[in-house]
Write a protein that holds these residues in place. Structure first.
Motif, short mmCIF file in Angstrom:
data_model
loop_
_atom_site.label_atom_id
_atom_site.label_comp_id
_atom_site.label_asym_id
_atom_site.label_seq_id
_atom_site.Cartn_x
_atom_site.Cartn_y
_atom_site.Cartn_z
N ASN A 9 6.25 40.02 18.68
CA ASN A 9 6.39 41.45 18.89
C ASN A 9 6.92 42.05 17.59
N HIS A 10 6.45 43.24 17.22
CA HIS A 10 6.89 43.83 15.94
C HIS A 10 8.40 44.05 15.91
N MET A 11 9.06 44.03 17.08
CA MET A 11 10.51 44.15 17.12
C MET A 11 11.18 42.94 16.48
N SER A 12 10.44 41.87 16.26
CA SER A 12 11.02 40.69 15.61
C SER A 12 11.23 40.93 14.12
N ALA A 13 10.54 41.91 13.55
CA ALA A 13 10.70 42.25 12.13
C ALA A 13 10.32 43.71 11.93
N PRO A 14 11.09 44.64 12.50
CA PRO A 14 10.68 46.05 12.55
C PRO A 14 10.67 46.75 11.20
N SER A 15 11.34 46.18 10.20
CA SER A 15 11.34 46.83 8.89
C SER A 15 10.06 46.58 8.11
N LEU A 16 9.25 45.63 8.57
CA LEU A 16 8.00 45.32 7.89
C LEU A 16 6.91 46.32 8.27
N SER A 17 6.08 46.68 7.31
CA SER A 17 4.91 47.47 7.61
C SER A 17 3.98 46.67 8.51
N ILE A 18 3.04 47.33 9.12
CA ILE A 18 2.10 46.63 9.98
C ILE A 18 1.36 45.56 9.18
N VAL A 33 -0.12 39.16 18.30
CA VAL A 33 0.96 40.08 17.92
C VAL A 33 1.01 41.24 18.90
N GLU A 34 2.18 41.85 18.98
CA GLU A 34 2.35 43.09 19.74
C GLU A 34 2.79 44.18 18.78
N ILE A 35 2.11 45.33 18.85
CA ILE A 35 2.52 46.47 18.05
C ILE A 35 3.28 47.45 18.93
N ARG A 36 3.99 48.40 18.31
CA ARG A 36 4.88 49.27 19.06
C ARG A 36 4.65 50.73 18.67
N ASN A 37 5.07 51.61 19.59
CA ASN A 37 5.00 53.05 19.31
C ASN A 37 6.39 53.66 19.21
N ASP A 38 7.42 52.80 19.02
CA ASP A 38 8.79 53.31 18.96
C ASP A 38 9.51 52.86 17.70
N LEU A 39 8.75 52.52 16.65
CA LEU A 39 9.36 52.13 15.39
C LEU A 39 9.11 53.22 14.36
N PRO A 40 10.15 53.85 13.84
CA PRO A 40 9.96 54.93 12.88
C PRO A 40 9.49 54.40 11.52
N ASN A 42 7.08 53.24 8.43
CA ASN A 42 5.76 52.66 8.14
C ASN A 42 5.25 51.72 9.22
N ALA A 43 6.06 51.42 10.23
CA ALA A 43 5.59 50.54 11.31
C ALA A 43 5.18 51.35 12.54
N ASP A 44 5.23 52.67 12.45
CA ASP A 44 4.95 53.52 13.60
C ASP A 44 3.44 53.71 13.76
N ILE A 45 2.88 53.26 14.88
CA ILE A 45 1.43 53.38 15.06
C ILE A 45 1.01 54.85 15.18
N GLY A 46 1.97 55.71 15.49
CA GLY A 46 1.64 57.13 15.60
C GLY A 46 1.16 57.73 14.29
N SER A 47 1.53 57.14 13.17
CA SER A 47 1.11 57.65 11.88
C SER A 47 0.08 56.75 11.21
N THR A 48 -0.40 55.76 11.94
CA THR A 48 -1.39 54.81 11.41
C THR A 48 -2.66 54.87 12.25
N PRO A 49 -3.79 55.20 11.65
CA PRO A 49 -5.03 55.25 12.42
C PRO A 49 -5.33 53.91 13.09
N ALA A 50 -5.87 53.97 14.30
CA ALA A 50 -6.18 52.75 15.04
C ALA A 50 -7.12 51.85 14.26
N SER A 51 -8.05 52.44 13.53
CA SER A 51 -9.01 51.63 12.76
C SER A 51 -8.33 50.80 11.68
N VAL A 52 -7.26 51.34 11.11
CA VAL A 52 -6.51 50.61 10.08
C VAL A 52 -5.84 49.38 10.70
#
Length: 270
Positions: A9-18, A33-40, A42-52
Motif C-alpha cells: 500500500n502506498h501508505m508504506s512509503a507515502p513520501s515517494l512519488s507514484i 500495489v495499492e494507490i491512495r487518494n488521501d496522500l498530499p 506528488n503521491a496524490d492520484i487527484g493530481s495525476t492522470p489515470a493514464s500516467v
C-alpha cells in the motif's frame, strides 16, 4: 512453509512519488500495489492522470490491486455518489482491480437498525456502478469502537443478503481484526489483506490507533502470524499488503530495507 504473496500500500512509503513507489515495489519483487487518494503532494492520484499511473504500473510490471479509498461509503448521499463515480472511473482508467470502501468512523450511524439499513443502501447503490466498470468493491470494517461498521460478519451478511458476492469482497485488516475481537475470518469472501503490527508495550488494545501501526516483526502484539496462518487455512490465497501508518515508518529514508526484512520475517514465521 506457505508461499506468501506480498503487496505494498502506498501508505508504506507515502513520501515517494507514484513512480518511485512503483520502482521500489518492482525492486522488492512485489507484483501488487495499492494507490491512495488521501496522500498530499506528488503521491496524490487527484493530481495525476489515470493514464500516467496505468503506464507506470505496466512499465514496472505491477498490478494495481486497489484505490484506497471511498471514505464514509455507508453514508450514501449525492456527494458520496459523485465521489464514488469519480473514483470508480479513475480505477477503471488506471487499471486498478478494486476500490476500498471505508465506513463512517466518527461515532455516528452506529444504531442497530440504522447501521444495517445504511450499509444495504450503500452496497445496493454501488453495485451497478462497480459492475459497469468491472471494479470490485472491497468493504473494510474498522475495529474502532466509534466505527459504524466494525464487524466483518455484518458486512458479509449484507453482501450475501444482496447476492452481491460477485461485486464485493472484504478487506481483512490485521490491526482492525485484533481491535474488533471478532473470531470469524471469511477467507472465502476476503479480497485483500492489510498487514501492520503494533509493538508499543504500553498502549492498551482500546488505545491503539493508526499512529501505532508499524511493520511486522518479532515484537508484534497483534498476532499477525497467527492471523495469516488462519486466513490461509480458511481458503484465502490473495495478496498481503503492507499498510503501516506510524510516522517513524513514514520518515524512513530507505523504506525498502525494513520492508524487505519484514517480508522475510513473515515468510519464515508462516
Amino acid at each position: 512453509m506457505n508461499k506468501i504473496r506480498f503487496a505494498l500500500n502506498h501508505m508504506s512509503a507515502p513520501s515517494l512519488s507514484i513512480e518511485a513507489f512503483f520502482a521500489m515495489a518492482e525492486a522488492l519483487g512485489v507484483s501488487g500495489v495499492e494507490i491512495r487518494n488521501d496522500l498530499p503532494g506528488n503521491a496524490d492520484i487527484g493530481s495525476t492522470p489515470a493514464s500516467v499511473v496505468r503506464d507506470a504500473a505496466e512499465r514496472h510490471g505491477l498490478t494495481i490491486l486497489s484505490i484506497n479509498a471511498l471514505q464514509r461509503f455507508n453514508e450514501w448521499n449525492d456527494e458520496r455518489a459523485k465521489e464514488a463515480a469519480e473514483l470508480i472511473a479513475y480505477a477503471r482508467d488506471c487499471g486498478a482491480k478494486a476500490l476500498v470502501l471505508v465506513p463512517v468512523n466518527d461515532g455516528s450511524g452506529k444504531d442497530e437498525g440504522v447501521r444495517h439499513r445504511n450499509l444495504l443502501a450503500a452496497l445496493a447503490a454501488l453495485r451497478p456502478m462497480l459492475d459497469a466498470a468491472g471494479i470490485i468493491g472491497l468493504v473494510e470494517p474498522l475495529g474502532f469502537s466509534v466505527c459504524s461498521l466494525s464487524s466483518k460478519t455484518e458486512a458479509a451478511n449484507a453482501i450475501e443478503e444482496l447476492g452481491a458476492q460477485a461485486t464485493f469482497r472484504l478487506v481483512h485488516d490485521t490491526f482492525h481484526h485484533h481491535l474488533a475481537g471478532e473470531a470469524p475470518l471469511f477467507g472465502h469472501l476476503t479480497g485483500l489483506i492489510h498487514i501492520s503490527g503494533v509493538v508499543d508495550p504500553s498502549v492498551t488494545v482500546a488505545e491503539m490507533r493508526d499512529p501505532h501501526r508499524v511493520l511486522v516483526d518479532g515484537k508484534d502484539r497483534l498476532d499477525n502470524i497467527g492471523q495469516i496462518r488462519a486466513l490461509i487455512a480458511d481458503g484465502y490465497d490473495g495478496p498481503f499488503s503492507f499498510e503501516p501508518f506510524a510516522t517513524e515508518v513514514h520518515a524512513l529514508t530507505d523504506p525498502a530495507r525494513p520492508l524487505k526484512a519484514s517480508m522475510a520475517f513473515i515468510a519464515q514465521a508462516v
